[in-house]
Structures are given as C-alpha cells and as structure tokens.
Design a protein around this motif. Structure first.
Motif, PDB file in Angstrom:
ATOM      1  N   HIS A   8      -1.397   9.664   5.243  1.00 31.09           N
ATOM      2  CA  HIS A   8      -1.014  10.808   4.808  1.00 31.09           C
ATOM      3  C   HIS A   8      -0.504  10.873   3.433  1.00 31.09           C
ATOM      4  N   GLY A   9      -1.246  11.553   2.481  1.00 30.01           N
ATOM      5  CA  GLY A   9      -0.631  11.018   0.530  1.00 30.01           C
ATOM      6  C   GLY A   9      -1.714   9.831   0.618  1.00 30.01           C
ATOM      7  N   ALA A  10      -3.487   9.795   1.001  1.00 28.27           N
ATOM      8  CA  ALA A  10      -3.999   8.902   0.823  1.00 28.27           C
ATOM      9  C   ALA A  10      -4.342   8.461  -0.165  1.00 28.27           C
ATOM     10  N   ARG A  13       0.017   6.051  -4.725  1.00 28.44           N
ATOM     11  CA  ARG A  13       0.066   4.792  -4.735  1.00 28.44           C
ATOM     12  C   ARG A  13      -0.042   4.086  -3.252  1.00 28.44           C
ATOM     13  N   MET A  14       1.169   4.531  -2.556  1.00 29.64           N
ATOM     14  CA  MET A  14       1.061   4.174  -1.585  1.00 29.64           C
ATOM     15  C   MET A  14       0.116   4.172  -0.448  1.00 29.64           C
ATOM     16  N   GLY A  15      -0.376   5.100   0.076  1.00 27.02           N
ATOM     17  CA  GLY A  15      -1.287   5.610   0.885  1.00 27.02           C
ATOM     18  C   GLY A  15      -2.879   4.740   0.671  1.00 27.02           C
ATOM     19  N   LEU A  34      -6.024  12.271   4.389  1.00 21.41           N
ATOM     20  CA  LEU A  34      -5.223  13.475   4.003  1.00 21.41           C
ATOM     21  C   LEU A  34      -4.853  13.329   2.824  1.00 21.41           C
ATOM     22  N   GLU A  35      -4.880  14.292   2.271  1.00 26.12           N
ATOM     23  CA  GLU A  35      -4.498  14.955   1.116  1.00 26.12           C
ATOM     24  C   GLU A  35      -4.307  15.979   0.661  1.00 26.12           C
ATOM     25  N   SER A  36      -3.237  16.612  -0.457  1.00 23.34           N
ATOM     26  CA  SER A  36      -3.243  17.595  -0.504  1.00 23.34           C
ATOM     27  C   SER A  36      -4.693  18.436  -0.928  1.00 23.34           C
ATOM     28  N   ASP A  72       2.876   8.541   6.775  1.00 26.96           N
ATOM     29  CA  ASP A  72       3.060   8.995   5.949  1.00 26.96           C
ATOM     30  C   ASP A  72       3.353   8.820   4.868  1.00 26.96           C
ATOM     31  N   PHE A  73       3.009   8.193   3.810  1.00 24.58           N
ATOM     32  CA  PHE A  73       3.507   8.106   1.962  1.00 24.58           C
ATOM     33  C   PHE A  73       3.551   9.536   1.040  1.00 24.58           C
ATOM     34  N   SER A  74       4.351  11.132   1.474  1.00 24.32           N
ATOM     35  CA  SER A  74       4.133  11.425   0.286  1.00 24.32           C
ATOM     36  C   SER A  74       4.351  12.216   0.117  1.00 24.32           C
ATOM     37  N   ILE A  95       7.568   7.968   9.256  1.00 21.80           N
ATOM     38  CA  ILE A  95       7.269   8.766   8.147  1.00 21.80           C
ATOM     39  C   ILE A  95       8.160   7.948   7.161  1.00 21.80           C
ATOM     40  N   ALA A  96       7.501   7.520   6.043  1.00 23.48           N
ATOM     41  CA  ALA A  96       7.749   6.536   5.205  1.00 23.48           C
ATOM     42  C   ALA A  96       7.908   7.604   3.823  1.00 23.48           C
ATOM     43  N   THR A  97       7.900   8.902   3.932  1.00 24.57           N
ATOM     44  CA  THR A  97       8.581   9.844   2.654  1.00 24.57           C
ATOM     45  C   THR A  97       9.915   9.835   2.461  1.00 24.57           C
ATOM     46  N   THR A  98      10.239   9.730   0.773  1.00 24.93           N
ATOM     47  CA  THR A  98      11.961   9.735   1.127  1.00 24.93           C
ATOM     48  C   THR A  98      12.270  10.882   0.549  1.00 24.93           C
ATOM     49  N   GLY A  99      13.455  10.872   0.778  1.00 24.21           N
ATOM     50  CA  GLY A  99      14.060  12.757  -0.946  1.00 24.21           C
ATOM     51  C   GLY A  99      13.788  13.818   0.327  1.00 24.21           C
ATOM     52  N   PRO A 121      13.467   4.586   5.027  1.00 21.87           N
ATOM     53  CA  PRO A 121      13.485   4.623   3.596  1.00 21.87           C
ATOM     54  C   PRO A 121      12.759   3.165   3.700  1.00 21.87           C
ATOM     55  N   SER A 122      12.194   1.922   4.395  1.00 22.79           N
ATOM     56  CA  SER A 122      11.485   1.128   3.728  1.00 22.79           C
ATOM     57  C   SER A 122      11.387   0.651   4.721  1.00 22.79           C
ATOM     58  N   MET A 123       9.999   0.425   4.994  1.00 20.19           N
ATOM     59  CA  MET A 123       9.177  -0.204   5.771  1.00 20.19           C
ATOM     60  C   MET A 123       8.930  -1.854   5.615  1.00 20.19           C
ATOM     61  N   HIS A 156      13.084   1.003 -10.121  1.00 12.74           N
ATOM     62  CA  HIS A 156      11.928   2.171  -9.670  1.00 12.74           C
ATOM     63  C   HIS A 156      11.041   1.976 -10.708  1.00 12.74           C
ATOM     64  N   HIS A 157       9.220   2.512 -10.759  1.00 13.64           N
ATOM     65  CA  HIS A 157       8.275   2.359 -11.176  1.00 13.64           C
ATOM     66  C   HIS A 157       9.391   3.643 -12.240  1.00 13.64           C
ATOM     67  N   ARG A 158       8.334   4.658 -13.496  1.00 10.89           N
ATOM     68  CA  ARG A 158       9.148   5.148 -13.824  1.00 10.89           C
ATOM     69  C   ARG A 158       8.102   7.078 -13.260  1.00 10.89           C
ATOM     70  N   PHE A 159       7.359   6.610 -12.336  1.00 10.54           N
ATOM     71  CA  PHE A 159       6.745   7.797 -11.326  1.00 10.54           C
ATOM     72  C   PHE A 159       7.617   8.352 -10.430  1.00 10.54           C
ATOM     73  N   LYS A 160       8.715   7.399  -9.904  1.00 12.13           N
ATOM     74  CA  LYS A 160       9.442   7.840  -8.434  1.00 12.13           C
ATOM     75  C   LYS A 160      10.058   9.125  -8.890  1.00 12.13           C
ATOM     76  N   GLU A 161      10.210   9.827  -8.191  1.00 14.81           N
ATOM     77  CA  GLU A 161      10.486  11.544  -8.418  1.00 14.81           C
ATOM     78  C   GLU A 161      12.196  11.799  -7.383  1.00 14.81           C
ATOM     79  N   CYS A 236       4.312  -4.867   0.646  1.00 17.76           N
ATOM     80  CA  CYS A 236       5.265  -5.019   1.524  1.00 17.76           C
ATOM     81  C   CYS A 236       5.275  -3.894   2.362  1.00 17.76           C
ATOM     82  N   TYR A 237       5.489  -2.739   2.060  1.00 21.73           N
ATOM     83  CA  TYR A 237       5.477  -1.113   2.832  1.00 21.73           C
ATOM     84  C   TYR A 237       4.436  -1.165   3.284  1.00 21.73           C
ATOM     85  N   ALA A 238       3.802  -1.669   2.546  1.00 26.12           N
ATOM     86  CA  ALA A 238       2.325  -0.976   3.127  1.00 26.12           C
ATOM     87  C   ALA A 238       1.826  -1.612   4.470  1.00 26.12           C
TER      88      ALA A 238
HETATM   89  N1  LIG Z   1       9.275   3.996   3.104  1.00 21.87           N
HETATM   90  C1  LIG Z   1       9.285   2.884   2.436  1.00 21.87           C
HETATM   91  O1  LIG Z   1       8.761   1.623   2.524  1.00 21.87           O
HETATM   92  C2  LIG Z   1       8.399   3.428   0.917  1.00 21.87           C
HETATM   93  C3  LIG Z   1       8.265   4.329   0.768  1.00 21.87           C
HETATM   94  N2  LIG Z   1       7.824   5.287  -0.718  1.00 21.87           N
HETATM   95  C4  LIG Z   1       8.150   6.844  -0.276  1.00 21.87           C
HETATM   96  O2  LIG Z   1       7.199   7.441   0.251  1.00 21.87           O
HETATM   97  C5  LIG Z   1       6.496   8.028  -1.433  1.00 21.87           C
HETATM   98  C6  LIG Z   1       4.475   8.224  -1.815  1.00 21.87           C
HETATM   99  O3  LIG Z   1       4.971   7.585  -2.668  1.00 21.87           O
HETATM  100  P1  LIG Z   1       3.934   7.328  -3.631  1.00 21.87           P
HETATM  101  O4  LIG Z   1       3.005   6.549  -3.176  1.00 21.87           O
HETATM  102  O5  LIG Z   1       4.630   5.760  -4.795  1.00 21.87           O
HETATM  103  O6  LIG Z   1       4.382   7.953  -4.401  1.00 21.87           O
HETATM  104  P2  LIG Z   1       2.129   9.455  -5.112  1.00 21.87           P
HETATM  105  O7  LIG Z   1       3.283  10.242  -6.016  1.00 21.87           O
HETATM  106  O8  LIG Z   1       1.778   8.247  -5.419  1.00 21.87           O
HETATM  107  O9  LIG Z   1       2.002   9.112  -3.598  1.00 21.87           O
HETATM  108  C7  LIG Z   1       2.610  10.553  -2.972  1.00 21.87           C
HETATM  109  C8  LIG Z   1       0.786  11.274  -2.359  1.00 21.87           C
HETATM  110  O10 LIG Z   1       1.590  12.327  -1.250  1.00 21.87           O
HETATM  111  C9  LIG Z   1       0.174  13.470  -1.492  1.00 21.87           C
HETATM  112  N3  LIG Z   1       0.778  15.008  -1.127  1.00 21.87           N
HETATM  113  C10 LIG Z   1       1.368  15.625  -1.648  1.00 21.87           C
HETATM  114  N4  LIG Z   1       1.254  16.907  -0.918  1.00 21.87           N
HETATM  115  C11 LIG Z   1       0.391  16.403  -0.122  1.00 21.87           C
HETATM  116  C12 LIG Z   1      -0.495  17.265   1.346  1.00 21.87           C
HETATM  117  N5  LIG Z   1       0.665  18.707   1.194  1.00 21.87           N
HETATM  118  N6  LIG Z   1      -0.671  16.981   1.900  1.00 21.87           N
HETATM  119  C13 LIG Z   1      -0.850  15.671   2.072  1.00 21.87           C
HETATM  120  N7  LIG Z   1      -0.937  14.645   1.139  1.00 21.87           N
HETATM  121  C14 LIG Z   1      -0.091  15.074  -0.131  1.00 21.87           C
HETATM  122  C15 LIG Z   1      -0.006  13.667  -3.140  1.00 21.87           C
HETATM  123  O11 LIG Z   1      -0.984  14.286  -3.775  1.00 21.87           O
HETATM  124  C16 LIG Z   1       0.441  12.031  -3.779  1.00 21.87           C
HETATM  125  O12 LIG Z   1      -1.235  11.693  -3.491  1.00 21.87           O
HETATM  126  C17 LIG Z   1       8.063   8.487  -1.970  1.00 21.87           C
HETATM  127  O13 LIG Z   1       8.816   9.417  -1.095  1.00 21.87           O
HETATM  128  C18 LIG Z   1       8.183   7.444  -1.957  1.00 21.87           C
HETATM  129  O14 LIG Z   1       9.489   7.517  -2.297  1.00 21.87           O
HETATM  130  C19 LIG Z   1       7.608   4.823  -1.305  1.00 21.87           C
HETATM  131  C20 LIG Z   1       6.890   3.430  -1.209  1.00 21.87           C
HETATM  132  C21 LIG Z   1       7.908   2.964  -0.340  1.00 21.87           C
END
Ligand SMILES: NC(=O)C1=CN([C@@H]2O[C@H](COP(=O)(O)OP(=O)(O)OC[C@H]3O[C@@H](n4cnc5c(N)ncnc54)[C@H](O)[C@@H]3O)[C@@H](O)[C@H]2O)C=CC1
Ligand SMILES: O=C(O)C1=N[C@H](C(=O)O)C[C@H](O)C1
Length: 264
Positions: A8-10, A13-15, A34-36, A72-74, A95-99, A121-123, A156-161, A236-238
């Motif tokens: 989910h979030g395929a 970057r992480m997906g 799975l994607e938006s 889930d990384f979304s 669930i790997a998503t944060t925030g 929060p970190s895998m 972290h990278h400039r794209f992190k939300e 490492c996370y994937a």
């Molecule tokens: N727990 C862990 O080890 C790690 C956690 N993260 C977290 O994972 C999350 C994603 O990180 P990135 O891949 O860097 O972000 P990203 O922005 O590159 O990817 C997120 C994806 O989720 C998708 N998305 C948005 N709404 C959606 C929906 N309704 N259904 C399905 N997909 C949807 C987006 O289109 C996007 O492709 C962030 O919260 C980040 O902090 C990131 C790296 C490691």
C-alpha cells in the motif's frame, strides 16, 4: 509456497523498494500494488515503476485481493483507510507510515484487538537495536549527580512531510520513560536561558536525499555520549517490513513491535 503481499503506497519511495526487494526474493509474491486513486501512475505496472521489470501487477486502488498480508508505507489518512479494509477482510497488516494524530493512534491500538498488526516508526533492524542501546544508556545515566542533557537530532530528505520523524519521537519516549524528562521541546531560538534538566530537545533537519539518520546525544559535564544510526539507502526499512510480514502471518490478533519481530 510464496507469501502473497499487497503493498500500500506502492508508487512511493518506500513502496517501490518493497516491490523491488520482494520481487527478487522467491519467498514473496507481490499480488497487489495499491495506490491513491489520483496517482498519475494508476494502472501502470508496479514492477516497471520500481525498475525491476514487468510483474503483471498494475497499480490499483484498495480492493479485495488474495494477499496474505498488507504492507503500508503511505500517508496517515490512507493508512487508516487500508487498516479499515484489513479489519473487514481479516488481514494482517504491517504499518510503517508515520505522523498519525492521537485519535488515529487510538484506532490502530483498538484495531489490533481484532487483527495482528506490526506497527513501528522504523522497520530498520539497526534502528531498533539502537533503541535498545539507548534504553540501556538512559537507565545507566539516570541518576548521574551532574545531570545529563538529552538531545535528539534527526536528518531526512527534503520530501519528508512529518517532523520530527516518528523514529525520533520514539527515541524520546524511550529516554523519557527511563530518565523521567517531562518537557519535550522542538528546536530553540531567541533567549531560552539556561537549559532545564528535565528537557529533551528535538532537532529535525531536512536536506537533500538523506534516507534517514538519528543521533541521540547524552551530554554530561566533562564528557558526551552520542549514539548514531544512519541509513545509506531505504532498503533497511523495506527489508525490515518484509521480515515483519513474514513474522506476523501466523500470529493471533495483537499489536506487535519490531522488538517482537526481531526478538530484541
Ligand atoms: N517505518 C519505517 O521504517 C519507515 C517509514 N516511512 C514512512 O512511510 C511513509 C511513506 O514514506 P515515503 O515512501 O518516503 O513517502 P512517499 O510520499 O514517497 O510515498 C507515499 C505513497 O503513498 C501514496 N498514497 C497517498 N494516498 C494514498 C491512498 N489513499 N491510497 C494508497 N496510497 C496512497 C502516495 O501516492 C505515495 O505514492 C511516511 O509516513 C514515512 O515517514 C518511511 C521510511 C521508513
Ligand atoms: O520518511 C522517511 O524517509 C522515514 N521516516 C520514518 C520516520 O519518520 O521515523 C523512518 C525513517 O527514518 C525514514
């Protein structure tokens, strides 16, 4: 037989890295990407998007699949939506998503009464090991008469939300539980005055393409300890998420951490 995985979030970057690593490992089979609904790559092949060649799995919105487990990384709202889907179809979820906000945190905890969930929060295995080492350091330094100032720096990278990172917040929680700091502040400016003892400072740097770095500083009078972990790429996370998926598949409902998964 290979474990069937839905990512989910395929297209993120992480997906993409989860798709790439799983497709190169015969223990896993990607069955859903799975994607938006509004993602511009909807319908494109997940393997081509991840740079590993055609997998025959097009990006699609969340729906019924024969997945054994969902990773889930979304983004928080989407992660909550896929969690609701997993509850409906009784599927284990990583669930790997944060925030998340507090009500979303509560919903995840409540849902884990019904399905197995790994939530971290970190895998990364190294990050989770450093959390253990941080706990040990914090407990050992708790009663030092000169006092210990704990500061947490994450890059972290400039794209992190979200900021600070979910991992930095977890490091802070671990330290506070061991040492008792009640004040958690985010950066400093102006004239904050002498540093109070019962404070943890968080500093979130955003720069370039950094895949994640955390430093826990224990500052004393006369010496300093710094515990640091840095990713050189996202695998490492994937990889950690795939290990968690493997581990959770036969577990009863419950909320599990990477400590459970890694036996830490
Ligand atoms: N727990 C862990 O080890 C790690 C956690 N993260 C977290 O994972 C999350 C994603 O990180 P990135 O891949 O860097 O972000 P990203 O922005 O590159 O990817 C997120 C994806 O989720 C998708 N998305 C948005 N709404 C959606 C929906 N309704 N259904 C399905 N997909 C949807 C987006 O289109 C996007 O492709 C962030 O919260 C980040 O902090 C990131 C790296 C490691
Ligand atoms: O967004 C990221 O990239 C990362 N997010 C996670 C977090 O917020 O802790 C984990 C990792 O540091 C990468």
């Amino acid at each position: 037989m290979a474990m069937k995985i839905a990512v989910h979030g395929a297209a993120g970057r992480m997906g993409q890295r989860v798709v790439a690593l799983a497709s190169a490992d015969s223990r896993y089979q990607i069955v859903a990407a799975l994607e938006s609904a509004t993602h511009p790559a909807q319908g494109q092949d997940a393997g081509l998007l991840a740079g590993v060649g055609k997998l025959g799995i097009p990006l699609a919105v969340v729906g019924e699949s024969d997945a054994d487990v969902v990773i889930d990384f979304s983004v928080p709202d989407a992660a909550i939506a896929v969690l609701t889907h997993c509850l409906e179809f009784n599927k284990p979820l990583v669930i790997a998503t944060t925030g998340f906000d507090v009500p979303q945190d509560d919903y995840i905890r409540e849902s884990a009464r019904k399905i197995p969930i790994v939530w971290a929060p970190s895998m990364s295995p190294a990050v989770n090991l450093l959390m253990k080492l941080t706990e040990t350091a914090a407990k050992s330094l708790r009663d030092l008469p000169t006092g210990v100032d704990v500061e947490i720096i994450e890059r972290h990278h400039r794209f992190k939300e979200d900021a600070p990172s979910g991992t930095a917040l977890r490091f802070g929680k671990i330290v506070a539980e061991a040492m008792g700091q009640e004040s958690h502040i985010h950066g400093r400016h102006g004239r904050p005055g002498e540093r109070p003892r019962n404070e943890i400072g968080y500093h979130a740097l955003r720069s370039g393409d950094n895949p994640g770095e955390h430093t826990i500083i224990f500052g004393m009078l006369g010496e300093t300890i710094e515990l640091k972990v840095a990713a050189s790429n996202r695998d490492c996370y994937a990889q950690g998420a795939l290990i968690a998926a493997d581990w959770i598949i036969d577990k009863p409902p419950g909320l599990y951490s990477m400590n459970d998964v890694l036996g830490l």
